[in-house]
Design a protein around this motif. Structure first.
Motif, PDB file in Angstrom:
ATOM      1  N   MET A  29       0.832  -1.190   0.000  1.00  0.00           N
ATOM      2  CA  MET A  29       0.000   0.000   0.000  1.00  0.00           C
ATOM      3  C   MET A  29       0.868   1.241   0.000  1.00  0.00           C
ATOM      4  SD  MET A  29      -2.217   1.173   3.300  1.00  0.00           S
ATOM      5  CE  MET A  29      -2.375   2.927   3.456  1.00  0.00           C
ATOM      6  N   LYS A  30       0.503   2.251  -0.730  1.00  0.00           N
ATOM      7  CA  LYS A  30       1.256   3.490  -0.783  1.00  0.00           C
ATOM      8  C   LYS A  30       0.969   4.312   0.462  1.00  0.00           C
ATOM      9  CE  LYS A  30       1.881   7.655  -3.555  1.00  0.00           C
ATOM     10  NZ  LYS A  30       1.435   8.402  -4.730  1.00  0.00           N
ATOM     11  N   LYS A  31       2.045   4.758   1.127  1.00  0.00           N
ATOM     12  CA  LYS A  31       1.875   5.577   2.318  1.00  0.00           C
ATOM     13  C   LYS A  31       1.634   7.029   1.922  1.00  0.00           C
ATOM     14  CE  LYS A  31       4.780   2.806   5.351  1.00  0.00           C
ATOM     15  NZ  LYS A  31       5.927   2.817   6.257  1.00  0.00           N
ATOM     16  N   ILE A  32       0.717   7.654   2.578  1.00  0.00           N
ATOM     17  CA  ILE A  32       0.475   9.069   2.359  1.00  0.00           C
ATOM     18  C   ILE A  32       1.253   9.844   3.400  1.00  0.00           C
ATOM     19  CG2 ILE A  32      -1.255  10.892   2.390  1.00  0.00           C
ATOM     20  CD1 ILE A  32      -3.248   8.910   1.333  1.00  0.00           C
ATOM     21  N   ARG A  33       2.252  10.574   2.974  1.00  0.00           N
ATOM     22  CA  ARG A  33       3.098  11.308   3.896  1.00  0.00           C
ATOM     23  C   ARG A  33       2.532  12.704   4.093  1.00  0.00           C
ATOM     24  NH1 ARG A  33       5.357   7.707   6.460  1.00  0.00           N
ATOM     25  NH2 ARG A  33       6.965   9.148   7.135  1.00  0.00           N
ATOM     26  N   SER A  34       1.889  12.904   5.208  1.00  0.00           N
ATOM     27  CA  SER A  34       1.244  14.186   5.457  1.00  0.00           C
ATOM     28  C   SER A  34       1.569  14.650   6.863  1.00  0.00           C
ATOM     29  CB  SER A  34      -0.276  14.049   5.310  1.00  0.00           C
ATOM     30  OG  SER A  34      -0.765  13.118   6.223  1.00  0.00           O
ATOM     31  N   ARG A  35       1.477  15.938   7.091  1.00  0.00           N
ATOM     32  CA  ARG A  35       1.656  16.495   8.421  1.00  0.00           C
ATOM     33  C   ARG A  35       0.349  16.367   9.186  1.00  0.00           C
ATOM     34  NH1 ARG A  35       6.766  16.764  10.164  1.00  0.00           N
ATOM     35  NH2 ARG A  35       8.131  17.475   8.495  1.00  0.00           N
ATOM     36  N   LEU A  71       2.253   4.761  11.301  1.00  0.00           N
ATOM     37  CA  LEU A  71       2.933   3.489  11.515  1.00  0.00           C
ATOM     38  C   LEU A  71       4.362   3.574  10.999  1.00  0.00           C
ATOM     39  CD1 LEU A  71       0.196   0.915  10.443  1.00  0.00           C
ATOM     40  CD2 LEU A  71       1.073   1.300  12.744  1.00  0.00           C
ATOM     41  N   GLY A  72       5.275   2.965  11.724  1.00  0.00           N
ATOM     42  CA  GLY A  72       6.659   2.933  11.297  1.00  0.00           C
ATOM     43  C   GLY A  72       7.464   4.148  11.654  1.00  0.00           C
ATOM     44  N   VAL A  73       6.849   5.147  12.315  1.00  0.00           N
ATOM     45  CA  VAL A  73       7.589   6.320  12.753  1.00  0.00           C
ATOM     46  C   VAL A  73       8.488   5.912  13.913  1.00  0.00           C
ATOM     47  CG1 VAL A  73       7.421   8.641  13.714  1.00  0.00           C
ATOM     48  CG2 VAL A  73       5.764   7.873  12.004  1.00  0.00           C
ATOM     49  N   GLU A  74       9.762   6.251  13.839  1.00  0.00           N
ATOM     50  CA  GLU A  74      10.679   5.877  14.904  1.00  0.00           C
ATOM     51  C   GLU A  74      10.412   6.708  16.155  1.00  0.00           C
ATOM     52  OE1 GLU A  74      12.705   3.398  14.766  1.00  0.00           O
ATOM     53  OE2 GLU A  74      12.172   2.934  12.696  1.00  0.00           O
ATOM     54  N   GLY A  75      10.600   6.128  17.307  1.00  0.00           N
ATOM     55  CA  GLY A  75      10.427   6.880  18.538  1.00  0.00           C
ATOM     56  C   GLY A  75       9.657   6.113  19.582  1.00  0.00           C
ATOM     57  N   ASP A  76       9.634   6.653  20.778  1.00  0.00           N
ATOM     58  CA  ASP A  76       9.027   5.969  21.911  1.00  0.00           C
ATOM     59  C   ASP A  76       7.519   5.820  21.792  1.00  0.00           C
ATOM     60  OD1 ASP A  76      11.312   7.504  24.283  1.00  0.00           O
ATOM     61  OD2 ASP A  76      11.509   5.711  23.034  1.00  0.00           O
ATOM     62  N   ILE A 127      -2.380   6.309   9.131  1.00  0.00           N
ATOM     63  CA  ILE A 127      -1.367   5.290   8.878  1.00  0.00           C
ATOM     64  C   ILE A 127      -0.089   5.903   8.308  1.00  0.00           C
ATOM     65  CG2 ILE A 127      -0.812   3.290   7.418  1.00  0.00           C
ATOM     66  CD1 ILE A 127      -3.914   2.669   7.586  1.00  0.00           C
ATOM     67  N   GLY A 128      -0.237   6.858   7.383  1.00  0.00           N
ATOM     68  CA  GLY A 128       0.913   7.413   6.699  1.00  0.00           C
ATOM     69  C   GLY A 128       1.449   8.700   7.278  1.00  0.00           C
ATOM     70  N   ASP A 129       0.921   9.153   8.404  1.00  0.00           N
ATOM     71  CA  ASP A 129       1.341  10.438   8.952  1.00  0.00           C
ATOM     72  C   ASP A 129       2.796  10.420   9.399  1.00  0.00           C
ATOM     73  OD1 ASP A 129       0.614  13.137  10.070  1.00  0.00           O
ATOM     74  OD2 ASP A 129       1.325  12.116  11.882  1.00  0.00           O
ATOM     75  N   GLU A 130       3.478  11.549   9.205  1.00  0.00           N
ATOM     76  CA  GLU A 130       4.896  11.656   9.534  1.00  0.00           C
ATOM     77  C   GLU A 130       5.151  11.722  11.042  1.00  0.00           C
ATOM     78  OE1 GLU A 130       6.360  15.006   7.413  1.00  0.00           O
ATOM     79  OE2 GLU A 130       6.367  13.984   5.483  1.00  0.00           O
TER      80      GLU A 130
END
Length: 456
Positions: free
Chosen positions: A1-7, A132-137, A125-128
């Motif tokens: 699935m294509k991630k939507i990279r949005s703020r 999902l997949g965003v690094e951090g605690d 899902i695609g938010d910066e």
């Protein structure tokens, strides 16, 4: 699935800055969201079908969640079984009383979508920041690629583009068999339906009073046979949803009827008092049963060793090729549009928390469901951290847990649309009515198709 990279703040949160205080739909007082999710204050409700033991696991996860998100209040409640939660939500939609998030099956969501009640989760899902997949605690989990592909794909199998449900805990079906009986009588565990009937007839000679084989879900057996044999069941095509009334499917039901009349098989729907075949199995009335891995503990017996094997498959008599298909089931989670922006953020954060690598493994170990993330299978919680007590159901749960990774590529899901839930209910009824002799095959199929068409 294509991630939507949005703020994320620009899409959802910014709208909240105009309001200093909000009253949430679930009754909790909300405050202005300042962009720090650990300070988000809101209250959400979560409807599910968990029993007491599983609710205790959830409570422990909520307690840990609240050490990071102390201002998010989570109220959860069991609504009965899957049909009950579906019906309650369907009633809550027009009444404006839906929860923030809920357990679901895809065919339930398809009905909710028809009323415009379900939130598309693509942006979350695609938010910066919160995706999902965003690094951090705050994430503690991998991205979309970490989910079992079939589990994730299920949330996109709708007539409308988007992601309207996300996997929480999954199960499949396996064959449980009385290993002591098979060993004593030198029986071979069947791998195909042809072999199953051969073994069933051998068992009938050894124990004429028994019913050798049971399937705990009439609908699953019908749908699985259609999938294994490449027989049309349903379609996403809005002009031709219901395909199961065909000669091949009728022939399958006729075979099952013949086996039932021969005393070789039973199902829950055709059993006295609608008894689960798992119960009949543990009572020694059956020697093989197909049931959900999520209900593994119900197939444990202290009186004999229980073996685990794949669901029998269809072997094509012309090509000799054997199918590799087992159903993917178990609850996903959907979030409802009616919730406030804060509540949707909180629900999304909570979903990520309960499905992170560690928690998905823990829930699996303690309940018997399958993890939804590939990484969970590699954790110490899953591989070595489980507590196994000899002579208890924990042994069987571990055996199933060790087995299911080998059939991960066999999973299938059916398309979801308005009326797909009815289709499942109706094919369930076809089997029970025909096996019990309450309807002819023609009557059962005709009535089922009529009910499906009426539902749409």
């Amino acid at each position: 699935m294509k991630k939507i990279r949005s703020r994320f703040p620009s899409l959802v949160v910014a709208a909240l800055f105009a309001t200093m205080a909000l009253v949430g739909c679930d009754g909790g007082t909300e405050e202005e969201y300042n962009g720090d999710p650990t300070q988000l204050k809101t209250s959400i409700t979560f409807w599910h079908t968990m029993g007491a033991a599983n609710r205790a696991v959830l409570d422990s996860m909520i307690a840990e969640f609240n050490t990071i998100f102390p201002k998010i209040t989570i109220e959860h409640a069991s609504q009965g079984g899957y049909p009950e939660i579906r019906d309650k939500i369907s009633s809550a939609i027009p009444a404006g009383t839906t929860p923030t998030m809920a357990y679901c099956y895809p065919d339930h969501v398809a009905d909710y979508m028809n009323a415009g009640a379900v939130q598309d989760l693509t942006t979350y899902i695609g938010d910066e920041v919160l995706g999902l997949g965003v690094e951090g605690d705050l994430t503690l989990a991998g991205g979309v690629d970490d989910f079992i592909p079939a589990y994730w794909q299920e949330g996109q199998e709708y007539v409308k583009e988007g992601v309207y449900s996300v996997p929480f805990s999954k199960s499949t079906e396996v064959l449980f068999y009385n290993k002591d009986f098979f060993t004593t009588n030198s029986l071979t565990v069947p791998t195909t339906w042809e072999e199953m009937i051969t073994v069933a007839r051998q068992i009938k000679v050894i124990d004429p009073a028994s019913i050798p084989f049971g399937y705990d879900s009439d609908a699953n057996w019908f749908i699985t046979l259609c999938e294994q044999m490449n027989i049309p069941y349903t379609s996403i095509d809005p002009d031709n949803h219901f395909l199961f009334d065909n000669p091949e499917a009728r022939a399958v039901v006729q075979d099952l009827k013949n086996w039932f009349d021969e005393g070789l098989i039973t199902t829950q729907g055709s059993s006295p008092n609608n008894a689960y075949t798992s119960t009949q199995f543990t009572e020694g009335k059956l020697y093989m049963t197909v049931g959900s891995t999520g209900g593994t503990r119900y197939d444990f017996s202290p009186n004999f060793e229980v073996g685990v094997a794949p669901v029998p498959q269809y072997k094509n008599p012309d090509t000799q090729a054997t199918s590799q298909k087992v159903i993917s089931q178990g609850p996903s989670i959907t979030i409802f549009k009616r919730a406030t922006a804060n509540q949707k953020i909180a629900a999304w954060l909570f979903y990520k928390w309960i499905t992170n690598t560690r928690n998905s493994a823990i829930y699996s170990v303690l309940t018997g469901y399958n993890p939804v993330r590939s990484s969970s299978f590699l954790t110490s919680e899953y591989t070595t951290g489980r507590s196994v007590t000899p002579g208890t159901d924990s042994e069987l749960i571990k055996a199933v847990a060790d087995f299911v990774p080998f059939i991960e590529d066999w999973y299938y899901v059916s398309p979801a649309f308005k009326g797909s839930s009815t289709a499942r209910d109706e094919v369930d009824g076809i089997l029970a009515n025909v096996l019990l002799g309450l309807k002819t095959i023609d009557e059962a199929f005709d009535d089922a198709i009529t009910a499906c068409v009426f539902a749409t």
